[in-house]
Scaffold this active site. Structure first.
Site, PDB file in Angstrom:
ATOM      1  N   ASP A  66       0.822  -1.200   0.000  1.00 44.50           N
ATOM      2  CA  ASP A  66       0.000   0.000   0.000  1.00 44.50           C
ATOM      3  C   ASP A  66       0.861   1.257   0.000  1.00 44.50           C
ATOM      4  O   ASP A  66       2.049   1.229   0.336  1.00 44.50           O
ATOM      5  CB  ASP A  66      -0.905   0.024   1.238  1.00 44.50           C
ATOM      6  N   LYS A  98      -3.846   2.117  -1.636  1.00 48.51           N
ATOM      7  CA  LYS A  98      -5.150   2.387  -1.059  1.00 48.51           C
ATOM      8  C   LYS A  98      -4.956   3.518  -0.071  1.00 48.51           C
ATOM      9  O   LYS A  98      -4.448   3.335   1.024  1.00 48.51           O
ATOM     10  CB  LYS A  98      -5.729   1.158  -0.372  1.00 48.51           C
ATOM     11  N   MET A 108      -7.269   6.970  10.273  1.00 45.90           N
ATOM     12  CA  MET A 108      -7.726   7.665   9.052  1.00 45.90           C
ATOM     13  C   MET A 108      -8.629   8.849   9.393  1.00 45.90           C
ATOM     14  O   MET A 108      -9.774   8.932   8.944  1.00 45.90           O
ATOM     15  CB  MET A 108      -8.450   6.667   8.141  1.00 45.90           C
TER      16      MET A 108
END
Length: 489
Positions: free
Chosen positions: A262, A284, A399
């Site tokens: 990633d 991602k 996130m």
């Protein structure tokens, strides 16, 4: 937004002061000029490597005479005279201990004229190669060079490695040498051969004190023969600092045929992979162009079905907001063997750098991980806001960058004290880590004022009170930021 997986080529190797190389000298002629203790040590190394050593010295010292009487391997013959150019004919390697630069230049020129690589002791300007510090577990041999900059440092490193490398490895390395032709004769596929040697290495590391047996060979051969099928390993890369990789993660990277990684994986992590492995970015990243999860699953399955050993490399721990369940389910549905190598999750890494216990006694009864990023890119609608407002909880928000302001505002409405300490950590554990501490009500604004360029985790709770106090000691107060420093009392 979506993008296609893309292959990332291994970087070129960095500059080398010396090329590490190992000479095969079995039954080859080696010439040594000089009879000093230093020359005797080089002659001993050459003999130990199997060379037939011829020493030219008008007066050989005691060390050289003792060596000739009892060489470690190849014969050592002493000629009681100065060397001549003809003596270097047919030499595979040449070493000299010279009194001055003129003598060094003459010897080096004569050796090179015969095609022999030359070393003039303590005179690198006239040498084609250098002797480094050696760790001897022959046939496992480790050489260490500092390019002459710090020989004592090289010897200190050798001592450290000596302590780490069991002497029993010599027996396993000898077994590998005798078993290799047998393995090659069986014509196993590449994956079978690699599995054999991977299992061999694991067995040697696990039991270095015993000698390998024929039963070991049979068991290893069975594991190699059964390895035609591909597999998938989900590996946690940790928060970014390569030193936080687990040993199991390193082994997985070193045995991978293909690595799917990633955007959030630190590039230094990929240095642990073998250079031959194909490395593919299947990025991602929240709110940016990303590879679709279905496409990643399909690529992963197709590679494994082709017999590849696939490592799916994820930042932090794959089981914490890493969509591991979807990839595991895809592997199971396709009948592909899958396993997980856990990693240090970002919260643990950040807490370790802050020296804060997330469950500090008397201040936090539990820790909870929540995500600020749902399937639609928005703040998830099913967050337990009452739990988030609990003053005895340490909350870690993954996130959070785009939704932090909304999350904080909603949590405060649900009862979270606006003065609760909050910490945002960007690129946790890496050399360029950045920490912002503020009351939780102010944290979104502080983070927006200095937009992050790397992965961020936000942690909220009373356990960060000391960091908040330290930050406020060097930052202007809330009122001061509005009115200026002149109003501060």
């Amino acid at each position: 937004m979506s993008r296609a997986p893309s292959e990332i080529h291994s970087p070129r190797i960095g500059p080398l002061a010396r090329l590490p190389a190992f000479f095969a000298l079995e039954d080859k002629r080696a010439v040594v000029a000089g009879g000093s203790p230093a020359a005797a040590w080089k002659a001993e190394l050459l003999s130990a490597a199997g060379a037939r050593v011829e020493v030219f010295a008008p007066a050989a010292g005691e060390e050289m005479l003792a060596l000739a009487a009892a060489p470690p391997r190849g014969a050592v013959a002493i000629h009681a005279r100065l060397w001549r150019a003809a003596d270097l004919t047919g030499a595979a390697i040449a070493v000299a201990d010279c009194a001055d630069e003129q003598a060094a230049a003459e010897f080096a020129a004569a050796a090179r004229a015969q095609g022999a690589p030359v070393n003039v002791i303590d005179r690198p300007a006239f040498s084609d190669f250098a002797f480094g510090a050696i760790v001897n577990r022959s046939p496992l041999v480790i050489g260490i060079s500092t390019d002459g900059a710090a020989p004592v440092f090289g010897q200190a490193i050798r001592a450290r490695i000596e302590a780490l490398i069991p002497r029993g490895f010599a027996r396993w390395a000898a077994a590998a040498r005798s078993w290799r032709p047998r393995v090659q004769a069986l014509a196993l596929p590449f994956r079978g051969r690699r599995t054999f040697w991977e299992k061999f290495a694991a067995r040697a590391i696990a039991a270095p004190e015993r000698a390998p047996t024929e039963a070991d060979f049979v068991a290893l051969l069975a594991s190699g023969a059964a390895s035609d099928a591909g597999s998938v390993i989900l590996v946690g890369a940790g928060p970014g600092n390569p030193e936080l990789l687990t040993l199991r993660a390193v082994r997985a990277l070193q045995s991978a045929d293909v690595i799917l990684f990633d955007d959030l994986v630190a590039t230094d992590i990929l240095d642990f992979a073998r250079r031959e492995a194909k490395k593919m970015l299947v990025g991602k990243t929240g709110h940016k162009a990303s590879c679709r999860q279905d496409d990643i699953n399909a690529l992963m399955i197709s590679l494994a079905r082709a017999g590849r050993r696939v490592v799916r490399l994820k930042g932090g721990d794959p089981m914490i907001f890493g969509r591991a369940d979807e990839e595991i389910a895809a592997c199971r549905a396709a009948g592909i063997a899958v396993e997980v190598v856990p990693g240090i999750t970002t919260a643990q890494g950040a807490a370790s750098r802050l020296l804060v216990s997330l469950t500090r006694r008397g201040e936090a009864r539990r820790v909870q991980y929540v995500t600020g990023h749902g399937h639609d890119g928005q703040l998830p609608a099913d967050i337990d806001w009452e739990s988030l407002a609990d003053p005895t909880v340490t909350t870690v928000v993954y996130m959070p960058s785009k939704t932090l302001a909304e999350l904080v505002a909603t949590a405060i409405k649900a009862g979270l004290d606006p003065s609760t300490p909050g910490v945002a950590v960007e690129r946790a554990t890496r050399a360029d880590e950045r920490v912002i501490a503020a009351p939780v009500v102010e944290l979104p604004g502080r983070l927006a004022a200095q937009p992050p360029t790397g992965p961020v985790v936000v942690m909220i709770g009373r356990v960060f009170a000391d960091h908040l106090e330290a930050a406020e000691a060097v930052m202007p107060s809330h009122d001061e930021r509005k009115t200026g420093p002149a109003r501060r009392r």
